[in-house]
Enzyme design. Structure first.
Site, mmCIF file in Angstrom:
data_model
loop_
_atom_site.group_PDB
_atom_site.id
_atom_site.type_symbol
_atom_site.label_atom_id
_atom_site.label_comp_id
_atom_site.label_asym_id
_atom_site.label_seq_id
_atom_site.Cartn_x
_atom_site.Cartn_y
_atom_site.Cartn_z
ATOM 1 C CD GLU A 53 -3.007 0.910 2.097
ATOM 2 O OE1 GLU A 53 -4.164 1.908 2.117
ATOM 3 O OE2 GLU A 53 -2.920 0.095 3.000
ATOM 4 C CG HIS A 100 -9.690 -6.259 8.856
ATOM 5 N ND1 HIS A 100 -11.069 -5.926 8.121
ATOM 6 C CD2 HIS A 100 -8.730 -6.527 7.791
ATOM 7 C CE1 HIS A 100 -10.656 -6.059 6.879
ATOM 8 N NE2 HIS A 100 -9.651 -6.183 6.773
ATOM 9 C CG PHE A 127 -7.886 -12.184 1.491
ATOM 10 C CD1 PHE A 127 -6.684 -11.572 1.327
ATOM 11 C CD2 PHE A 127 -8.045 -13.033 2.628
ATOM 12 C CE1 PHE A 127 -5.797 -11.619 2.097
ATOM 13 C CE2 PHE A 127 -7.018 -13.222 3.671
ATOM 14 C CZ PHE A 127 -5.865 -12.432 3.331
#
Length: 411
Positions: A311, A337, A397
């Site tokens: 990132e 998360h 994912f």
């Protein structure tokens, strides 16, 4: 394309039950990560999570509650709070032009896990009669539509960690094009079932426990990062055309101005610089703005070794030499998360940050990593930062990279 205002925000989150409460916790650097207490935690390598203080019986009567997995309970309450915040008094005709767009990565996994326990561990055939309705992925969106009599499009998106960014982006497109007059969009997730946690553990993406301070176990962009911490919750937005919001005197929290979507084609779990950069560029193009106009970024920032360095490189690829001067916040160190709900929660946090001229902190960044050398607002919130335009990034994912472009409401 019409301008799209955000007039309602509703949360059921580890940081709080309103946008203001969650933002205040994030601004103060109060991490919601803790040791998970459950009968099965002795079988987990690192029993960590962020949880919501929530009892479904406080919100639903027993007959309704029997039909709702925890994920649907979260979704319904967050949507109700968002609609209340928007003061949306819709006519029957307007309800026909109101859509529901919800992202979830794991759906009703608690109910599914419970059903498998009954079948395989208890060797019993006494499955709940509503098991399919509890576990199906589109249940949260369906219940929001049913409870509010919204008969416009009712769509569920499951693209792993970017699910609710996709849901919000797709809702934005429908409202901006004039297909809908109102949309409820966001995400919900309740993934803290034993089977789910063991599966994530087997993938080796979860953080190890920081023995000195378990709440500091998620360390985005820090050299000693070891992975992510799973959480639960929901966040919903109410979107409507700008002109409609102004005409009815609504409080406008901000504006959605663009949405970038780009899919990695190389690996199901390994992120790519090219895919993440392309999604950011697509968001800029969609919004009709230049990279120089972006004042801050809410990063995906999972705290995994692979994502954070990729990132960083992707931000550099898009913003060039200016990348080092953009404040970047990774709030998963605070709220964990939430998988399919994370993007929506981070979108709300971004709008609040713009309203208050604050760059939220990236907690637990205590070891510099040469591969992650941008301005991540380490440890402490930065006050007095004028933020007019932000990107909120979500990379998943499966390779679905989604980026939302956001603009502050006029002061």
């Amino acid at each position: 394309m019409r301008r799209v205002a955000v007039t309602g925000m509703g949360l059921v989150s580890p940081l709080g039950h309103s946008a203001a409460e969650a933002f205040d916790a994030a601004r103060a650097g109060r991490s919601a990560i803790h040791r998970l207490e459950a009968p099965f935690t002795h079988r987990l390598a690192a029993p960590l999570a962020t949880t919501v203080q929530f009892n479904g019986a406080d919100h639903f009567d027993p007959p309704k509650l029997r039909m709702l997995d925890r994920v649907s309970q979260f979704a319904l309450v967050a949507a109700s709070r968002a609609l209340d915040d928007a003061q949306a008094q819709l006519t029957d005709a307007e309800r026909c032009r109101t859509g529901v767009f919800v992202g979830t990565g794991m759906g009703g996994i608690n109910s599914i896990d419970e059903g498998y326990q009954t079948l395989y561990a208890d060797n019993s055939d006494r499955i709940k009669p509503f098991m399919i309705l509890l576990g199906m992925y589109n249940a949260p969106a369906a219940w929001i539509g049913i409870e509010n009599k919204f008969t416009g499009p009712n769509l569920t998106y499951s693209t792993a960690c970017s699910s609710s960014a996709v849901a919000i982006g797709e809702a934005w497109l429908r409202v901006a094009r004039g297909d809908l007059d109102v949309a409820v969009a966001g995400g919900a997730e309740a993934p803290l079932a034993f089977g789910s946690l063991k599966a994530w553990e087997a993938l080796r993406t979860l953080a190890v426990i920081d023995q000195a301070n378990p709440s500091a176990s998620c360390k985005p962009f820090s050299k000693n990062r070891s992975g992510m911490v799973l959480g639960e919750g929901a966040a919903m937005l109410v979107l409507e055309p700008w002109e409609r919001a102004v005409a009815r005197g609504a409080t406008i929290h901000g504006e959605l101005i663009g949405y970038g979507l780009f899919t990695d084609g190389g690996h199901i779990t390994r992120p790519s610089v090219e895919g993440q950069a392309a999604a950011m560029r697509a968001a800029l193009q969609s919004a009709g703005i230049e990279a120089a106009e972006v004042d801050a970024i809410n990063a995906h920032g999972t705290g995994t070794q692979a994502n954070d360095s990729v990132e960083t490189a992707a931000i550099k690829a898009v913003f060039g030499e200016r990348a080092s001067r953009i404040p970047i916040s990774a709030t998963k160190a605070l709220h964990g998360h939430l998988l399919g709900a994370t993007s929506a929660l981070e979108c709300v946090m971004s709008f609040m940050a713009m309203q208050h001229s604050v760059a939220l902190p990236t907690l637990h960044l205590d070891q510099a990593d040469p591969a992650c050398d941008l301005d991540y607002v380490p440890q402490v919130a930065r006050e007095g930062v004028p933020i007019r335009t932000m990107l909120s990034s979500s990379f998943a994912f499966g390779g679905t990279n989604a980026v939302l472009a956001l603009r502050a409401a006029p002061g």
